[in-house]
Design an enzyme around this catalytic site. Structure first.
Site, mmCIF file in Angstrom:
data_model
loop_
_atom_site.group_PDB
_atom_site.id
_atom_site.type_symbol
_atom_site.label_atom_id
_atom_site.label_comp_id
_atom_site.label_asym_id
_atom_site.label_seq_id
_atom_site.Cartn_x
_atom_site.Cartn_y
_atom_site.Cartn_z
ATOM 1 N N GLY A 1 51.870 37.759 47.944
ATOM 2 C CA GLY A 1 52.970 37.822 47.200
ATOM 3 C C GLY A 1 53.964 39.111 48.230
ATOM 4 O O GLY A 1 54.530 39.902 47.750
ATOM 5 N N LEU B 1 56.126 38.826 50.417
ATOM 6 C CA LEU B 1 57.548 38.674 51.027
ATOM 7 C C LEU B 1 58.535 39.164 50.142
ATOM 8 O O LEU B 1 59.626 39.119 50.234
ATOM 9 C CB LEU B 1 57.902 37.072 50.995
ATOM 10 N N GLY B 2 57.998 39.808 48.896
ATOM 11 C CA GLY B 2 58.954 40.476 47.842
ATOM 12 C C GLY B 2 59.308 41.715 48.299
ATOM 13 O O GLY B 2 59.086 42.292 49.235
ATOM 14 N N GLN B 3 60.218 42.340 47.253
ATOM 15 C CA GLN B 3 60.529 43.748 47.553
ATOM 16 C C GLN B 3 59.709 44.774 48.141
ATOM 17 O O GLN B 3 59.894 45.526 49.074
ATOM 18 C CB GLN B 3 61.246 44.146 46.109
ATOM 19 N N TYR C 1 56.323 40.112 30.157
ATOM 20 C CA TYR C 1 55.961 40.755 31.255
ATOM 21 C C TYR C 1 54.995 41.818 30.885
ATOM 22 O O TYR C 1 53.945 42.174 31.545
ATOM 23 C CB TYR C 1 57.328 41.238 32.076
ATOM 24 N N ASP D 1 52.041 34.191 50.673
ATOM 25 C CA ASP D 1 53.232 34.122 49.787
ATOM 26 C C ASP D 1 53.259 32.535 49.216
ATOM 27 O O ASP D 1 52.859 31.926 50.135
ATOM 28 C CB ASP D 1 54.404 34.695 50.072
ATOM 29 N N LYS E 1 51.133 42.700 31.683
ATOM 30 C CA LYS E 1 50.610 43.876 32.525
ATOM 31 C C LYS E 1 49.567 44.610 31.911
ATOM 32 O O LYS E 1 48.510 45.191 32.298
ATOM 33 C CB LYS E 1 51.824 44.827 33.009
HETATM 34 P P1 NAD Z 1 58.964 40.425 43.832
HETATM 35 O O1 NAD Z 1 59.688 39.598 42.776
HETATM 36 O O2 NAD Z 1 60.189 41.263 44.829
HETATM 37 O O3 NAD Z 1 58.072 39.679 44.967
HETATM 38 C C1 NAD Z 1 57.152 39.103 44.388
HETATM 39 C C2 NAD Z 1 56.549 38.023 45.422
HETATM 40 O O4 NAD Z 1 55.686 37.178 44.730
HETATM 41 C C3 NAD Z 1 57.714 37.121 45.859
HETATM 42 O O5 NAD Z 1 57.719 37.231 47.351
HETATM 43 C C4 NAD Z 1 57.365 35.783 45.564
HETATM 44 O O6 NAD Z 1 57.664 34.580 46.509
HETATM 45 C C5 NAD Z 1 55.638 35.874 45.294
HETATM 46 N N1 NAD Z 1 55.383 34.988 44.357
HETATM 47 C C6 NAD Z 1 55.588 34.550 43.246
HETATM 48 N N2 NAD Z 1 55.029 33.573 42.644
HETATM 49 C C7 NAD Z 1 53.856 33.693 43.480
HETATM 50 C C8 NAD Z 1 52.712 32.827 43.468
HETATM 51 N N3 NAD Z 1 52.478 31.696 42.467
HETATM 52 N N4 NAD Z 1 51.762 32.773 44.409
HETATM 53 C C9 NAD Z 1 51.840 33.698 45.495
HETATM 54 N N5 NAD Z 1 53.117 34.328 45.601
HETATM 55 C C10 NAD Z 1 54.069 34.249 44.404
HETATM 56 O O7 NAD Z 1 58.165 41.475 43.107
HETATM 57 P P2 NAD Z 1 57.985 43.112 43.611
HETATM 58 O O8 NAD Z 1 58.992 44.013 43.115
HETATM 59 O O9 NAD Z 1 57.656 43.280 44.991
HETATM 60 O O10 NAD Z 1 56.616 43.559 42.783
HETATM 61 C C11 NAD Z 1 55.332 43.465 43.331
HETATM 62 C C12 NAD Z 1 54.785 43.991 42.059
HETATM 63 O O11 NAD Z 1 54.806 45.352 41.741
HETATM 64 C C13 NAD Z 1 54.317 43.077 40.837
HETATM 65 O O12 NAD Z 1 53.169 43.165 40.339
HETATM 66 C C14 NAD Z 1 55.410 43.774 39.849
HETATM 67 O O13 NAD Z 1 55.212 43.419 38.970
HETATM 68 C C15 NAD Z 1 55.087 45.137 40.288
HETATM 69 N N6 NAD Z 1 56.157 46.277 40.185
HETATM 70 C C16 NAD Z 1 57.320 46.063 40.619
HETATM 71 C C17 NAD Z 1 58.373 46.934 40.344
HETATM 72 C C18 NAD Z 1 59.724 46.898 41.036
HETATM 73 O O14 NAD Z 1 60.343 47.677 40.534
HETATM 74 N N7 NAD Z 1 59.812 46.353 42.213
HETATM 75 C C19 NAD Z 1 58.159 47.874 39.332
HETATM 76 C C20 NAD Z 1 56.927 47.713 38.457
HETATM 77 C C21 NAD Z 1 56.067 47.001 38.815
HETATM 78 C C1 AKB Z 2 61.336 45.120 35.992
HETATM 79 O O1 AKB Z 2 62.414 45.744 35.853
HETATM 80 O O2 AKB Z 2 60.878 44.039 35.562
HETATM 81 C C2 AKB Z 2 60.443 45.954 37.227
HETATM 82 C C3 AKB Z 2 59.255 47.076 36.599
HETATM 83 C C4 AKB Z 2 59.878 48.140 36.027
HETATM 84 O O3 AKB Z 2 58.384 46.416 36.339
HETATM 85 N N1 AKB Z 2 61.354 46.718 38.003
#
Ligand code: NAD
Ligand code: AKB
Length: 314
Positions: free
Chosen positions: A8, A10-12, A142, A34, A146
């Site tokens: 994963g 490539l995400g944020q 979601y 990813d 978690k």
């Molecule tokens: P994101 O959605 O930006 O990135 C997720 C990545 O996972 C994407 O690149 C997507 O292509 C990839 N993905 C989706 N399905 C997939 C699969 N089946 N197999 C492999 N890759 C797959 O998410 P993020 O913001 O980078 O979050 C990363 C982690 O942090 C997650 O567990 C999220 O719940 C957690 N999180 C994020 C935030 C936030 O604000 N960004 C807050 C709380 C928790």
């Molecule tokens: C969302 O809004 O879903 C995420 C998180 C706080 O888990 N940014």
């Protein structure tokens, strides 16, 4: 922690964690994966594997081929997208997580990290200075994934000795890669709209107070927990992590200090209901005591930096 696989990536968060890992551990020791293709050119120096986290064989193959001893699983469906497709959220967030836990046991991995979220809290939780341990009964799919993830991680830790680590991230604010479909995404979108159009229509209500964190703190905290001395950790996959809390109204007021003409209006949608039962602030004393967590970015500094960096991009 000699060879790390980030799923994963490539995400944020992954797109900013990867370059920091490269600096720290060397890009040849960081394999990124990813389900999506790297269309934005996020990955430059690393070996890239196309892996769907729900495919355990693909994960196993990568672990064997690259001699992986640490897995960071960031693949997930976030809160808003999860309400639109709850089955998919369960499949990726739970089946995917179980796959990672199973291979961790089979290949005796040194360390595993999978993030949790403030979404674990719900209507029966204490929502001001939300404690580390409290009644967790979230009302979103979601959030349910978690909480289940935290419990599964504890189970694998207890029964199989997996060194599992995870943070309940607040909403993460950043300018490199757009957020992936969450409830806190407004706190990123607002900067682009403020700079482009000097106005923003928010999908939450003006008084929805949520815990947030700027990406540099998120990356530093993640690495600090990953590298923390195991013997000092009393928790595993569920650290509360605080930095700042604000409402859309307060964020708009702070942006107006830089762009006086900026206006905000409100058209709350289903995401307001998600935010309603998330905490306004969180108690992160366990992270502070057990591995020295200390946030460095506050609201004014974050807003100034976001506006500066996004202005460069635009
Ligand atoms: P994101 O959605 O930006 O990135 C997720 C990545 O996972 C994407 O690149 C997507 O292509 C990839 N993905 C989706 N399905 C997939 C699969 N089946 N197999 C492999 N890759 C797959 O998410 P993020 O913001 O980078 O979050 C990363 C982690 O942090 C997650 O567990 C999220 O719940 C957690 N999180 C994020 C935030 C936030 O604000 N960004 C807050 C709380 C928790
Ligand atoms: C969302 O809004 O879903 C995420 C998180 C706080 O888990 N940014």
């Amino acid at each position: 922690m000699k060879k790390i696989l980030i799923i994963g990536a490539l995400g944020q968060i992954g797109s900013e964690l990867t370059p920091e890992f490269n600096k720290r551990y060397g890009s040849s020791n960081v394999i990124v994966a990813d389900a999506a293709d790297d269309k934005r050119g996020v990955v430059t120096d690393n070996v890239f594997e196309k892996i769907d986290v729900t495919d355990i064989h693909a994960i196993e193959n990568a672990i064997k081929r690259h001699n992986i001893d640490t897995v960071i699983n960031l693949a997930a469906i976030l809160s808003a997208k999860g309400e639109q497709n709850p089955d998919l959220a369960w499949r990726i967030n739970i089946d995917g997580l179980l796959n990672v836990l199973r291979v961790s046991v089979k290949y005796k991995l040194d360390r595993v990290m999978i993030p949790s979220s403030i979404a674990v809290f719900g209507p029966q939780s204490v929502l001001y200075n939300a404690p580390q341990e409290t009644n967790l009964k979230p009302n979103t799919m979601y959030g349910i994934t978690k909480v289940t993830g935290e419990m599964l991680a504890d189970y694998y830790h207890r029964n199989f000795g997996i060194d599992f680590r995870g943070i309940r991230y607040p909403g993460i604010i950043s300018h490199k890669t757009p957020p992936g479909g969450g409830t806190t995404d407004y706190a990123v979108e607002i900067f682009y709209e403020a700079l482009k159009h000097k106005k923003y229509t928010c999908f939450l209500s003006g008084e929805a107070c949520l815990p947030m964190m700027y990406m540099p703190d998120c990356i530093r905290g993640t690495i600090e927990l990953l590298e923390a001395d195991r013997s000092k950790l009393l928790h595993h996959g569920n650290y509360n992590l605080g930095a700042m809390s604000f409402t859309p109204d307060v964020l708009a007021t702070e942006i107006r200090k830089h762009i006086p003409e900026f206006t905000i209006t409100y058209q709350p949608d289903f995401r307001r209901e998600i935010a309603r039962y998330w905490p306004a602030s969180i108690d992160d004393s366990a992270a502070r005591a057990e591995w020295g967590w200390q946030p460095q970015w506050d609201l004014p500094a974050m807003v100034e930096d976001m506006l500066k960096e996004i202005a460069k991009k635009l």
